[in-house]
Motif scaffolding. Structure first.
Motif, short mmCIF file in Angstrom:
data_model
loop_
_atom_site.label_atom_id
_atom_site.label_comp_id
_atom_site.label_asym_id
_atom_site.label_seq_id
_atom_site.Cartn_x
_atom_site.Cartn_y
_atom_site.Cartn_z
N GLN A 139 0.85 -1.20 0.00
CA GLN A 139 0.00 0.00 0.00
C GLN A 139 0.88 1.25 0.00
O GLN A 139 1.91 1.31 0.67
N PHE B 18 -6.57 -1.04 8.78
CA PHE B 18 -6.91 -0.01 7.80
C PHE B 18 -8.39 0.40 7.81
O PHE B 18 -8.75 1.39 7.20
N PHE C 126 -11.65 -0.55 3.69
CA PHE C 126 -10.42 -0.95 3.00
C PHE C 126 -10.39 -2.46 2.82
O PHE C 126 -10.12 -2.97 1.72
N SER C 127 -10.67 -3.20 3.90
CA SER C 127 -10.65 -4.66 3.84
C SER C 127 -11.68 -5.19 2.85
O SER C 127 -11.39 -6.07 2.03
N SER D 186 -9.09 4.21 3.01
CA SER D 186 -8.98 3.62 4.34
C SER D 186 -9.39 4.65 5.38
O SER D 186 -9.77 5.76 5.04
N LYS D 187 -9.25 4.29 6.64
CA LYS D 187 -9.57 5.24 7.71
C LYS D 187 -8.52 6.35 7.79
O LYS D 187 -8.74 7.35 8.47
#
Length: 263
Positions: free
Chosen positions: A138, A184, A188-189, A205-206
């Motif tokens: 990433q 994340f 995202f996951s 993502s966060k």
């Protein structure tokens, strides 16, 4: 006679006589008999201090433990003398828990063979699967979506240029999707679910915007015993406990008269 006393069900019945104060046992004889502290009691107290309290039982500490033992015996006799086992739901609950602990202590916990565990896996309601995992890289671009898109489009090689540093490592290897979500965020996951190896794209993502390159993705599959042996062993032993408890209670219930009256 000694063989009979070794049977778990007989031991449980004898425990019941002690715990629930069956009328055939004289309360007076229990109340008035001396409290004996013999070698067996002393060894029990020593083991308890060593294993449960992690204390070296010198003479001073052992004397304190013996006084506590006497106190508990006196309190037990007060409970029996006043038939508290018949009056207090709290006492009954404690006695029931003690009886259940006794039953479960009788279960044979010898290590089962692989054949036994494999048969358990076949007949279990649970399906044992290997874990899904993903390996990816990433590259973080903060909140700059346009810059992330440009870097992804311009990058013809494996590496993505122009990313910002972030505390989480760029290389993520053999991560479960739960781990990815923890690190994340769920969005995202979820965005990486089903993505094949060599997939490249932009994933939020966060933290912000990432360009992600998936190196490999391993799907879940029916597990072999070697893949999940510790989990199977835990479930097998849990079933042993429940089955043993139920069989003892069923056998005892079968030889116990149950009378229900209606007022």
């Amino acid at each position: 006679m000694m063989d009979l006393l070794k049977k778990p069900l007989v031991q449980f019945v004898l425990l019941g006589i002690v715990l629930f104060g069956i009328q055939q046992v004289s309360k007076d004889s229990t109340i008035n008999e001396p409290i004996q502290i013999d070698n067996q009691v002393r060894e029990h107290l020593k083991r308890e201090l060593e294993t449960e309290w992690q204390v070296k039982p010198d003479s001073l500490i052992l004397n304190v433990a013996k006084e506590k033992w006497i106190e508990q015996e006196l309190l037990y006799r007060i409970a029996v003398e006043n038939e508290l086992d018949q009056q207090s739901d709290l006492v009954k609950k404690a006695m029931i828990e003690t009886a259940e602990d006794f039953i479960l202590s009788q279960v044979d916990f010898r290590e089962p063979s692989n054949d036994v565990l494999e048969e358990f896996m076949k007949t279990s309601d649970k399906v044992y699967l290997t874990k899904q995992s993903i390996s990816f890289r990433q590259y973080f671009f903060g909140q700059d979506l346009m810059f992330a898109q440009k870097s992804l489009f311009d990058s013809k090689e494996i590496e993505i240029e122009g990313s910002e540093p972030i505390e989480i490592p760029a290389n993520q290897t053999n991560k479960s999707y739960r781990q990815v979500a923890s690190d994340f965020g769920v969005l995202f996951s979820d965005s990486l679910q089903g993505k094949p190896a060599n997939w490249r794209g932009i994933v939020p993502s966060k933290f912000g915007i990432h360009v992600v390159v998936v190196d490999s993705a391993v799907d879940a599959k029916i597990a072999n015993l070697s893949d999940v042996r510790s989990k199977v062993l835990t479930d097998f032993r849990r079933q042993q406990l429940v089955s043993f408890r139920d069989s003892m209670l069923t056998e005892l219930r079968g030889r116990t008269e149950i009378v229900e009256t209606v007022d």
